[in-house]
Design an enzyme around this catalytic site. Sequence first.
Site, mmCIF file in Angstrom:
data_model
loop_
_atom_site.group_PDB
_atom_site.id
_atom_site.type_symbol
_atom_site.label_atom_id
_atom_site.label_comp_id
_atom_site.label_asym_id
_atom_site.label_seq_id
_atom_site.Cartn_x
_atom_site.Cartn_y
_atom_site.Cartn_z
ATOM 1 N N CYS A 2 0.852 -1.185 0.000
ATOM 2 C CA CYS A 2 0.000 0.000 0.000
ATOM 3 C C CYS A 2 0.891 1.240 0.000
ATOM 4 O O CYS A 2 2.095 1.155 0.226
ATOM 5 C CB CYS A 2 -0.907 0.025 1.227
ATOM 6 S SG CYS A 2 -1.975 -1.416 1.402
ATOM 7 N N ARG A 27 1.524 1.575 -5.983
ATOM 8 C CA ARG A 27 1.602 0.661 -4.843
ATOM 9 C C ARG A 27 0.242 0.098 -4.439
ATOM 10 O O ARG A 27 0.169 -0.803 -3.599
ATOM 11 C CB ARG A 27 2.230 1.373 -3.636
ATOM 12 C CG ARG A 27 3.675 1.772 -3.846
ATOM 13 C CD ARG A 27 4.239 2.407 -2.587
ATOM 14 N NE ARG A 27 4.248 1.485 -1.480
ATOM 15 C CZ ARG A 27 5.212 0.618 -1.200
ATOM 16 N NH1 ARG A 27 6.275 0.557 -1.981
ATOM 17 N NH2 ARG A 27 5.128 -0.185 -0.161
ATOM 18 N N TRP A 75 -3.777 -1.612 -1.449
ATOM 19 C CA TRP A 75 -3.775 -2.890 -2.169
ATOM 20 C C TRP A 75 -4.277 -3.908 -1.152
ATOM 21 O O TRP A 75 -3.591 -4.260 -0.212
ATOM 22 C CB TRP A 75 -2.375 -3.230 -2.649
ATOM 23 C CG TRP A 75 -2.273 -4.545 -3.352
ATOM 24 C CD1 TRP A 75 -1.888 -5.733 -2.813
ATOM 25 C CD2 TRP A 75 -2.559 -4.815 -4.731
ATOM 26 N NE1 TRP A 75 -1.908 -6.710 -3.762
ATOM 27 C CE2 TRP A 75 -2.313 -6.184 -4.939
ATOM 28 C CE3 TRP A 75 -2.994 -4.032 -5.796
ATOM 29 C CZ2 TRP A 75 -2.493 -6.786 -6.190
ATOM 30 C CZ3 TRP A 75 -3.163 -4.636 -7.033
ATOM 31 C CH2 TRP A 75 -2.916 -5.986 -7.214
ATOM 32 N N ASN A 101 0.739 -0.066 6.067
ATOM 33 C CA ASN A 101 1.143 -0.955 4.977
ATOM 34 C C ASN A 101 1.811 -2.160 5.615
ATOM 35 O O ASN A 101 2.736 -2.012 6.416
ATOM 36 C CB ASN A 101 2.119 -0.232 4.037
ATOM 37 C CG ASN A 101 2.742 -1.166 3.024
ATOM 38 O OD1 ASN A 101 2.094 -2.093 2.547
ATOM 39 N ND2 ASN A 101 4.001 -0.944 2.698
ATOM 40 N N GLY A 102 1.351 -3.360 5.265
ATOM 41 C CA GLY A 102 1.926 -4.562 5.851
ATOM 42 C C GLY A 102 0.840 -5.534 6.253
ATOM 43 O O GLY A 102 -0.323 -5.404 5.853
ATOM 44 N N GLU A 486 9.510 -21.291 -18.400
ATOM 45 C CA GLU A 486 9.290 -19.908 -17.943
ATOM 46 C C GLU A 486 10.459 -19.012 -18.340
ATOM 47 O O GLU A 486 10.257 -17.859 -18.744
ATOM 48 C CB GLU A 486 9.096 -19.890 -16.428
ATOM 49 C CG GLU A 486 8.973 -18.510 -15.802
ATOM 50 C CD GLU A 486 7.792 -17.699 -16.290
ATOM 51 O OE1 GLU A 486 7.784 -16.473 -16.051
ATOM 52 O OE2 GLU A 486 6.875 -18.276 -16.918
ATOM 53 N N LYS A 490 10.115 -15.679 -20.705
ATOM 54 C CA LYS A 490 10.557 -14.337 -20.330
ATOM 55 C C LYS A 490 11.446 -13.728 -21.414
ATOM 56 O O LYS A 490 11.331 -12.550 -21.741
ATOM 57 C CB LYS A 490 11.325 -14.374 -18.994
ATOM 58 C CG LYS A 490 10.449 -14.475 -17.787
ATOM 59 C CD LYS A 490 9.621 -13.217 -17.603
ATOM 60 C CE LYS A 490 8.353 -13.482 -16.814
ATOM 61 N NZ LYS A 490 7.319 -14.236 -17.528
ATOM 62 N N GLU A 493 9.258 -12.822 -24.424
ATOM 63 C CA GLU A 493 8.301 -11.750 -24.111
ATOM 64 C C GLU A 493 8.926 -10.362 -24.219
ATOM 65 O O GLU A 493 8.325 -9.443 -24.766
ATOM 66 C CB GLU A 493 7.767 -11.921 -22.681
ATOM 67 C CG GLU A 493 6.614 -12.866 -22.513
ATOM 68 C CD GLU A 493 6.126 -12.889 -21.077
ATOM 69 O OE1 GLU A 493 4.903 -12.810 -20.867
ATOM 70 O OE2 GLU A 493 6.959 -12.975 -20.152
ATOM 71 N N HIS A 509 14.940 -35.963 -29.590
ATOM 72 C CA HIS A 509 13.723 -36.229 -30.363
ATOM 73 C C HIS A 509 13.365 -35.044 -31.257
ATOM 74 O O HIS A 509 12.189 -34.838 -31.570
ATOM 75 C CB HIS A 509 12.569 -36.566 -29.423
ATOM 76 C CG HIS A 509 12.773 -37.831 -28.660
ATOM 77 N ND1 HIS A 509 12.390 -39.067 -29.137
ATOM 78 C CD2 HIS A 509 13.375 -38.056 -27.469
ATOM 79 C CE1 HIS A 509 12.718 -40.002 -28.261
ATOM 80 N NE2 HIS A 509 13.324 -39.423 -27.234
ATOM 81 N N LYS A 610 -1.231 -6.726 -19.603
ATOM 82 C CA LYS A 610 -1.011 -7.248 -18.258
ATOM 83 C C LYS A 610 -2.096 -8.239 -17.847
ATOM 84 O O LYS A 610 -1.816 -9.268 -17.253
ATOM 85 C CB LYS A 610 -0.961 -6.087 -17.251
ATOM 86 C CG LYS A 610 -0.573 -6.511 -15.837
ATOM 87 C CD LYS A 610 0.821 -7.107 -15.807
ATOM 88 C CE LYS A 610 1.201 -7.601 -14.431
ATOM 89 N NZ LYS A 610 2.466 -8.341 -14.454
#
Length: 615
Positions: A2, A27, A75, A101-102, A486, A490, A493, A509, A610
């Site tokens: 946050c 944030r 958030w 925040n936390g 992955e 990346k 992307e 193969h 996104k």
Amino acid sequence: MCGIIGYLGERPVRSVLLEGLRRLEYRGYDSAGVAFFTENGLFVHRVKGKILDLDESLARIEVSGRAPGLGHTRWATHGEPSERNAHPHLDCRAEIAVVHNGIIENYQSLRRELASRGHRFVSETDTEVLAHLVEEALAESGDLAEAVRRALQRVKGAYALAVIWRKDPERIVCAREQSPLVLGLGEAEVFLASDVPALLPWTRRVIFLEDGDLGELSRQGVRLFRLDGSPVRRPLQEITWDASQAEKGGFPHFMLKEIYEQPEAIRDTLRGRLDPESGRVDLSDAALSPEFFEGLRKIFFVACGTSYHAGLVGKYLLEALAGIPVEVDLASEFRYRDPLVDEGTLAVVISQSGETADTLAGLRLARDKGARVLGIVNVLGSTIAREAHRVIYTHAGPEIGVASTKAFTSQLTVILLLALYLGGLSGRLSPERARLLARELVEFPGLLQKLIPKVHPLLKELSEHYFRQENFLYLGRNILFPVALEGALKLKEISYIHAEGYAAGEMKHGPIALIEESVPTVALAPRESGVVYEKMVSNIEEVRSRRGPVLAFGTQGDEHLAGLSTDFVGLPPVSWEISPLLYTVPLQLFAYEMAVRRGCDVDQPRNLAKSVTVE
């Protein structure tokens, strides 16, 4: 994650708070609020939505304010995004305002205790207990700084917080523990914020608080002290970043900032859910209990893109630790076939945003066929979170870069917790092994925090050798095969280099036909992976015999692997179960540096979004 802003001085307080919040909106952006003083006392205003919604709502209210004041952009972690869950939060008499925040880990027990003494709670948040704890402490001490100090001695968890009190309108008291907080000093004025961007319109003279620090802010300056009351000094620093750099915490791109935030994101995702002493996993925040899993015969992971790779890792973990058969489906395929799903099935749907269209359709299909549905999402109150029977949140905070980094490792962390939990229920995972893994997992964020800045310069140097290449192979075996997928994703992307991930045993193969001097191979080969390591070494030798360059990631000190490879990156030894978390991060850094070297738009790569909310 946050955003917090605080101000004490002669400027128009409402303008300062709103401008500070605008610069912190990255944030958090599901709700926002402010608190400041008027001639009638403490004024608090909160809205669901973004800072623009707060600004427009305040514009309709005729109120002139004066400092001190606090602002917050949220958030959500506890309680849905709503006006009543937005900050600031108040005590019973509406005289104390708190922004935070936390995560307060022991808020449930504190809430029950405070309610038994007559305190009234109006939100679902963990933060509200802080206001009531300060209220009780003030009744004893009569001093705001002392009351906050005493209240925090009762608290377990992470916090950056600020508090104002109607009866002492010349003070702000703040504190930090595992969540960032920075103070700004002007002429006869002081500021506080979660991050530097919020302060730059007014000052570049700052003090960064450290864990365990408390601050008492007045027009005369700042007094810092520790939780035991002892005084402390922190250096005054001059910020030289421009506004764009500051928003990114001094990093050139959000993606790099978010890679460096992964230790904190993993720590936040673990917090309150894992006891390293007993090895016990507590998923009560997701309302999960042994009864929910009764009669479970099969698990489906359903996801897209990076989240699909997290599900592939989950297959290895859950089958090994819990002994439950697992299938992994791309959501876009799952929704258009007739999967064998029934009441004995658990469908685990994974999505950072909680809004991915194909994944949501898969959820509905599984639910309609009678399956239990568990969501793993990052955004509280999202559609998947609402429609799943249960949801485990990844406390990664907002992820601004389009290419997922910290959201992925947070998903892996949740899946590992789920595997430990189900392994304990099934009896397949021994208590001793559970304790060993729990301790290693709790210590892992600290290991990663030291590793990232250490390995980053090497990967930047390696990108200079490889950035002109147009094709890459990524090879992995067993639990690191999904990590190879992955890593390749990346690279393609954000750098637009063609890259393919393969299970290393599949190389003969077909893919081996591609091996030549212009096609580098990235190989994941930790020495502690046993027989799989020997097989990976054989694959690397096959590549080298055909003059293919090899960039190997393996266990530090592995001279044999280093000698076989063109380039070698050594990583600390970790358990098999934790290796996907470790090996993911340097692959992210390598992709990032390759993209930067090629001049690509790292945070907003072409043709990508996104949140994919259409098919």
